[in-house]
Design an enzyme around this catalytic site. Structure first.
Site, mmCIF file in Angstrom:
data_model
loop_
_atom_site.group_PDB
_atom_site.id
_atom_site.type_symbol
_atom_site.label_atom_id
_atom_site.label_comp_id
_atom_site.label_asym_id
_atom_site.label_seq_id
_atom_site.Cartn_x
_atom_site.Cartn_y
_atom_site.Cartn_z
ATOM 1 C CD GLU A 1 13.879 4.898 6.394
ATOM 2 O OE1 GLU A 1 13.810 5.830 7.231
ATOM 3 O OE2 GLU A 1 13.683 5.040 5.183
ATOM 4 C CE LYS B 1 -1.781 2.441 3.308
ATOM 5 N NZ LYS B 1 -1.495 3.779 2.747
#
Ligand code: SIN
Length: 490
Positions: free
Chosen positions: A260, A182
């Protein structure tokens, strides 16, 4: 310059699920807007949990065949994908500039950067070694092999619409995982085009599934993946707050995570630095993508002896930056992504000024260009306690802090819960060794502002997350180790 695509079929507005381009189950759509003009580019599928479930079903169905292919076959498909990305790079760059706003020169650079991860992991696919463990007992052979973790859910940000998703999908596919993805609600178009090219390259049906969703619907779609026990890994680039949410919510099925997350990068300029090089480093690191990167310097620490000279040199360079939409071929800084982003930048600058900072350059919205533009800014007299010190500004604002000595610089630099990137400039090789070891960050630029590379491990420490992308380590996050103990050999 026109941003019209040569290959109109790369403008996708549906989801890719099980090899078919389909509308969202509820047929809902939401607009993707151009941040330079506020105009709608196209309306795309607004997906919910039903679509997320369909994508996971397709990925589960495709997994066995993909896992069992020879690594060389997976590599070949990745190489074809890479070739198609390169062949369509101008269209991909245009799409990216349209939905994200970055100047065309930067979008072209990002296509090349993202493509380099695909090429890298095509090669790495054929180098997934295991171990034959030195014998410990007679009649037994022990070995360790690496296997794909399973279905991977990739959730990606808007600041690098192509590179961030490429560097998640490419290693996942190389490792033999199937993917549900997504992209961010602001920038799904580049990612969907990338998915179309992957399909064209021969990625089998169901191996890569991608859906778009608005912020509100996306939460529901992702929640379904978080609780789905078939999905074994989440890879996410974005804010620390969302990363923590994903970690909490996926704990129920103990998924492997690569996160991250946000940064608050220090950039330290010592008295003995080459000041011209340091200014060039700040320009590259801070103003890339208009300052909308997780690794861009948020706090620039300059030693007292060179503070004034550095501030002058930097101010001249920043004042010369051209702010313009991507349709202007000379643009160097584009619009920020949306109203929330621009409001945060203005808040940080106003807060710094109200606490005693002075504006050397910029410091204002550029409403004459549009609602989302902010002037590249240099602030002098930045101090601890200001928002620019504790939070990521994510915009073209360079606050200059003064420091006296090395110990103080390191203390200031590490005084943050984050640890993604850090930079420092000095000519002293002993200091390079000392400071490099003491800075708490996953990525360090030493006399260098442009650190990104597909061959280097990218990722943070502390609340900037865990896991590494790119490099020879980048596949590990998509693999699990299986130990085999074979007996009866004597
Ligand atoms: C990021 O801002 O998260 C990525 C930056 C990069 O890859 O250089």
């Amino acid at each position: 310059m026109s941003l019209k695509l040569t290959r109109g079929d790369l403008m996708r507005s549906q989801n890719l699920i099980g090899g078919k381009w389909v509308d969202a189950a509820g047929a809902a759509r939401f607009p993707v807007t151009n941040p330079a003009t506020g105009e709608t580019i196209v309306e795309v599928a607004n997906s919910t949990a039903a679509d997320a479930r369909a994508a996971a079903d397709a990925a589960a169905k495709a997994f066995k065949d993909w896992r069992d292919r020879l690594p060389r076959e997976r590599a070949e498909i990745l190489r074809r994908w890479h070739a198609l990305i390169v062949a369509t790079s101008e269209d991909l760059a245009k799409l990216m500039s349209m939905e994200q706003g970055k100047p065309m020169a930067e979008s072209r650079g990002e296509v090349a950067y993202g493509a380099s991860y695909v090429a890298w992991f095509a090669d790495e696919a054929t180098r997934i070694y295991g171990d034959l463990i030195p014998q410990q007992q007679r009649g037994k052979r022990m070995s360790a092999i690496k296997e794909p973790v399973g279905i991977v859910a990739a959730i990606t940000p808007w600041n690098f619409p192509l590179a961030m998703i490429a560097r998640k999908i490419a290693p996942a596919l190389a490792a033999g995982c199937t993917v549900v993805a997504k992209p961010a609600e602001d920038t799904p178009l580049t990612a969907l085009a990338l998915a179309a090219l992957a399909q064209e390259a021969g990625v089998p049906d169901g191996v890569l599934n991608m859906l778009s969703a608005s912020r509100e619907y996306g939460i529901e779609a992702v929640a379904d993946w978080l609780s789905d026990e078939r999905i074994r890994k989440i890879t996410f680039t974005g804010s620390t707050a969302v990363g923590k949410h994903l970690a909490r919510e996926s704990a129920g099925t103990l998924k492997k995570l690569s996160l991250e997350l946000g940064g608050n990068a220090p950039f330290i300029v010592f008295d003995d630095a080459d000041l011209d090089a340091a200014v060039t480093g700040v320009m590259a690191a801070k103003f890339r993508n208009g300052g909308q990167t997780c690794v861009c310097p948020n706090r620039i620490y300059v030693q007292a002896g060179v503070y004034g000279r550095f501030a002058d040199l930097l101010s001249k360079r920043v004042a010369a930056l051209k702010v313009a939409p991507a349709t202007d071929p000379d643009a160097q800084i584009g619009p920020m992504i949306n109203a929330r982003a621009i409001d945060k930048i203005a808040l940080h600058v106003d807060d710094a000024v109200s606490h005693g900072a002075s504006v050397l350059v910029g410091g204002k919205r550029l409403t004459e260009l549009g609602a989302n533009y902010y002037a590249p800014t240099v602030l002098a007299g930045a101090k601890d306690g200001m928002l620019v010190c504790s939070e990521e500004t994510f915009g073209p604002v360079a606050p200059l802090f003064r420091f006296e000595d090395e110990a103080e610089a390191i203390r200031f630099a590490n005084d943050t819960p984050f640890g993604l990137a850090a930079y420092f400039y000095t000519r002293d090789i002993r200091r390079i060794e000392r400071v490099g070891r003491q800075l708490e960050a996953g990525v360090i630029g030493v006399n260098e502002g442009a650190v990104a590379s597909e061959a280097a491990p990218f990722g943070g420490v502390k609340e900037s997350g865990y896991g590494r992308e790119g490099s020879k380590y980048g596949l590990d996050d998509y693999l699990s180790i299986k130990y085999l103990c074979q007996g009866g050999l004597d």
